[in-house]
Scaffold this motif. Sequence first.
Motif, PDB file in Angstrom:
ATOM      1  N   VAL A 159       0.908  -1.262  -0.157  1.00  0.00           N
ATOM      2  CA  VAL A 159      -0.034   0.070  -0.050  1.00  0.00           C
ATOM      3  C   VAL A 159       0.853   1.080  -0.104  1.00  0.00           C
ATOM      4  N   THR A 160       1.884   1.194   0.788  1.00  0.00           N
ATOM      5  CA  THR A 160       2.895   2.564   0.798  1.00  0.00           C
ATOM      6  C   THR A 160       3.542   2.724  -0.543  1.00  0.00           C
ATOM      7  N   LEU A 161       4.164   1.668  -1.054  1.00  0.00           N
ATOM      8  CA  LEU A 161       4.652   1.582  -2.360  1.00  0.00           C
ATOM      9  C   LEU A 161       3.676   2.159  -3.299  1.00  0.00           C
ATOM     10  N   SER A 162       2.400   1.833  -3.206  1.00  0.00           N
ATOM     11  CA  SER A 162       1.387   2.220  -4.187  1.00  0.00           C
ATOM     12  C   SER A 162       1.191   3.627  -4.039  1.00  0.00           C
ATOM     13  N   PHE A 163       1.050   4.232  -3.021  1.00  0.00           N
ATOM     14  CA  PHE A 163       1.001   5.555  -2.731  1.00  0.00           C
ATOM     15  C   PHE A 163       2.101   6.414  -3.244  1.00  0.00           C
ATOM     16  N   GLU A 164       3.160   6.016  -3.017  1.00  0.00           N
ATOM     17  CA  GLU A 164       4.439   6.624  -3.362  1.00  0.00           C
ATOM     18  C   GLU A 164       4.436   6.724  -4.921  1.00  0.00           C
ATOM     19  N   GLN A 165       4.136   5.777  -5.427  1.00  0.00           N
ATOM     20  CA  GLN A 165       4.109   5.689  -7.101  1.00  0.00           C
ATOM     21  C   GLN A 165       2.929   6.174  -7.726  1.00  0.00           C
ATOM     22  N   PHE A 166       1.678   6.185  -6.986  1.00  0.00           N
ATOM     23  CA  PHE A 166       0.649   6.635  -7.738  1.00  0.00           C
ATOM     24  C   PHE A 166      -0.126   7.716  -6.885  1.00  0.00           C
ATOM     25  N   PRO A 167       0.416   9.020  -7.401  1.00  0.00           N
ATOM     26  CA  PRO A 167      -0.066  10.283  -6.472  1.00  0.00           C
ATOM     27  C   PRO A 167      -1.880  10.202  -6.494  1.00  0.00           C
ATOM     28  N   TRP A 168      -2.281   9.747  -7.602  1.00  0.00           N
ATOM     29  CA  TRP A 168      -3.761  10.008  -7.838  1.00  0.00           C
ATOM     30  C   TRP A 168      -4.365   9.008  -6.644  1.00  0.00           C
ATOM     31  N   LEU A 169      -3.747   8.101  -6.139  1.00  0.00           N
ATOM     32  CA  LEU A 169      -4.343   7.408  -4.977  1.00  0.00           C
ATOM     33  C   LEU A 169      -4.593   8.355  -3.790  1.00  0.00           C
ATOM     34  N   ALA A 170      -4.390   9.407  -3.490  1.00  0.00           N
ATOM     35  CA  ALA A 170      -4.604  10.280  -2.390  1.00  0.00           C
ATOM     36  C   ALA A 170      -6.102  10.943  -2.604  1.00  0.00           C
ATOM     37  N   ASP A 171      -6.559  10.787  -3.906  1.00  0.00           N
ATOM     38  CA  ASP A 171      -7.682  11.358  -4.263  1.00  0.00           C
ATOM     39  C   ASP A 171      -9.107  10.477  -4.351  1.00  0.00           C
ATOM     40  N   ILE A 172      -8.692   9.122  -3.809  1.00  0.00           N
ATOM     41  CA  ILE A 172      -9.604   8.076  -4.037  1.00  0.00           C
ATOM     42  C   ILE A 172      -9.482   7.286  -2.634  1.00  0.00           C
ATOM     43  N   SER A 173     -10.475   6.425  -2.430  1.00  0.00           N
ATOM     44  CA  SER A 173     -10.600   5.525  -1.182  1.00  0.00           C
ATOM     45  C   SER A 173     -10.166   4.018  -1.418  1.00  0.00           C
ATOM     46  N   LEU A 174      -9.576   3.694  -2.282  1.00  0.00           N
ATOM     47  CA  LEU A 174      -9.302   2.447  -2.746  1.00  0.00           C
ATOM     48  C   LEU A 174      -8.580   1.522  -1.770  1.00  0.00           C
ATOM     49  N   TYR A 175      -7.398   2.247  -1.254  1.00  0.00           N
ATOM     50  CA  TYR A 175      -6.798   1.347  -0.229  1.00  0.00           C
ATOM     51  C   TYR A 175      -7.136   2.099   1.442  1.00  0.00           C
ATOM     52  N   ASP A 176      -8.310   2.639   1.413  1.00  0.00           N
ATOM     53  CA  ASP A 176      -8.696   3.156   2.846  1.00  0.00           C
ATOM     54  C   ASP A 176      -8.940   1.964   3.784  1.00  0.00           C
ATOM     55  N   ASN A 177      -9.154   0.776   3.259  1.00  0.00           N
ATOM     56  CA  ASN A 177      -9.649  -0.307   4.386  1.00  0.00           C
ATOM     57  C   ASN A 177      -9.062  -1.689   3.739  1.00  0.00           C
ATOM     58  N   VAL A 178      -7.867  -1.587   3.322  1.00  0.00           N
ATOM     59  CA  VAL A 178      -7.369  -2.917   3.018  1.00  0.00           C
ATOM     60  C   VAL A 178      -7.104  -4.014   4.136  1.00  0.00           C
ATOM     61  N   LYS A 179      -7.560  -5.009   4.092  1.00  0.00           N
ATOM     62  CA  LYS A 179      -7.609  -6.138   5.045  1.00  0.00           C
ATOM     63  C   LYS A 179      -6.891  -7.417   4.548  1.00  0.00           C
ATOM     64  N   LEU A 180      -6.754  -8.278   5.438  1.00  0.00           N
ATOM     65  CA  LEU A 180      -5.939  -9.581   5.056  1.00  0.00           C
ATOM     66  C   LEU A 180      -7.097 -10.108   3.965  1.00  0.00           C
ATOM     67  N   PRO A 181      -6.332 -11.131   2.996  1.00  0.00           N
ATOM     68  CA  PRO A 181      -7.424 -11.864   2.076  1.00  0.00           C
ATOM     69  C   PRO A 181      -8.531 -12.461   2.741  1.00  0.00           C
ATOM     70  N   ASP A 182      -8.589 -13.214   3.949  1.00  0.00           N
ATOM     71  CA  ASP A 182      -9.719 -13.801   4.311  1.00  0.00           C
ATOM     72  C   ASP A 182     -10.666 -13.063   5.165  1.00  0.00           C
ATOM     73  N   GLU A 183     -10.133 -11.766   5.142  1.00  0.00           N
ATOM     74  CA  GLU A 183     -11.479 -10.537   5.610  1.00  0.00           C
ATOM     75  C   GLU A 183     -11.988  -9.678   4.656  1.00  0.00           C
ATOM     76  N   GLY A 184     -11.306  -9.690   3.547  1.00  0.00           N
ATOM     77  CA  GLY A 184     -11.980  -8.623   2.607  1.00  0.00           C
ATOM     78  C   GLY A 184     -11.922  -9.079   1.247  1.00  0.00           C
ATOM     79  N   GLN A 185     -12.147  -8.095   0.221  1.00  0.00           N
ATOM     80  CA  GLN A 185     -12.417  -8.713  -1.184  1.00  0.00           C
ATOM     81  C   GLN A 185     -11.056  -8.281  -1.882  1.00  0.00           C
TER      82      GLN A 185
END
Length: 183
Positions: A109-135
């Motif tokens: 997630v951290t690498l993605s935010f560093e690499q994709f500045p547009w992520l700051a404008d959306i909520s895609l990674y606001d609630n990333v969970k473990l694979p057995d806890e989310g989609q």
Amino acid sequence: MTTEPGPAEVQEAITELLRTEELAALATIDEQGAPSTSAMHIAADGLIAYMHTFQFNRKHAQMQQNPNVSYVVSHIPPGGFAGRHAIHSVQIQGRATLVTDPAEIQRAVTLSFEQFPWLADISLYDNVKLPDEGQQVFYRIEPTRGLWADHRVRQLWRVFLEFSYDGRTVTGCRPYHSARRTG
């Protein structure tokens, strides 16, 4: 004659490409052994690539069934044909592993935010969970073999790549023309 780069210089160039280019074409293998390709955002930690997807997607099921994947990332400069001397790309064959460690998920997630500045404008990674806890899921792709093409060295210059077992180091470069001799 231009001096050809060695493994360390090629690794540095690939690392830079993976950190600056946003999209990769990821090929997975379906249950019949046929390839399918998806455009994916790629975040990189050196030569290790991270790709995000959702558990309901075809590529997730295919990587769970067969972790052998391939992807390509290219830098195509503006200007079309006039910029052809700056084209460079990497083709990677690798192993895809579902990321299940919370610290590694956060690293992706951290690498993605560093690499994709547009992520700051959306909520895609606001609630990333473990694979057995989310989609949402992340896959780590460790390179096993590859091909580096760099027209900055000279037009149509390519080398086959060899990697360390963990995929973190380019250990060798073999001339592309050897493909004719080895099949």
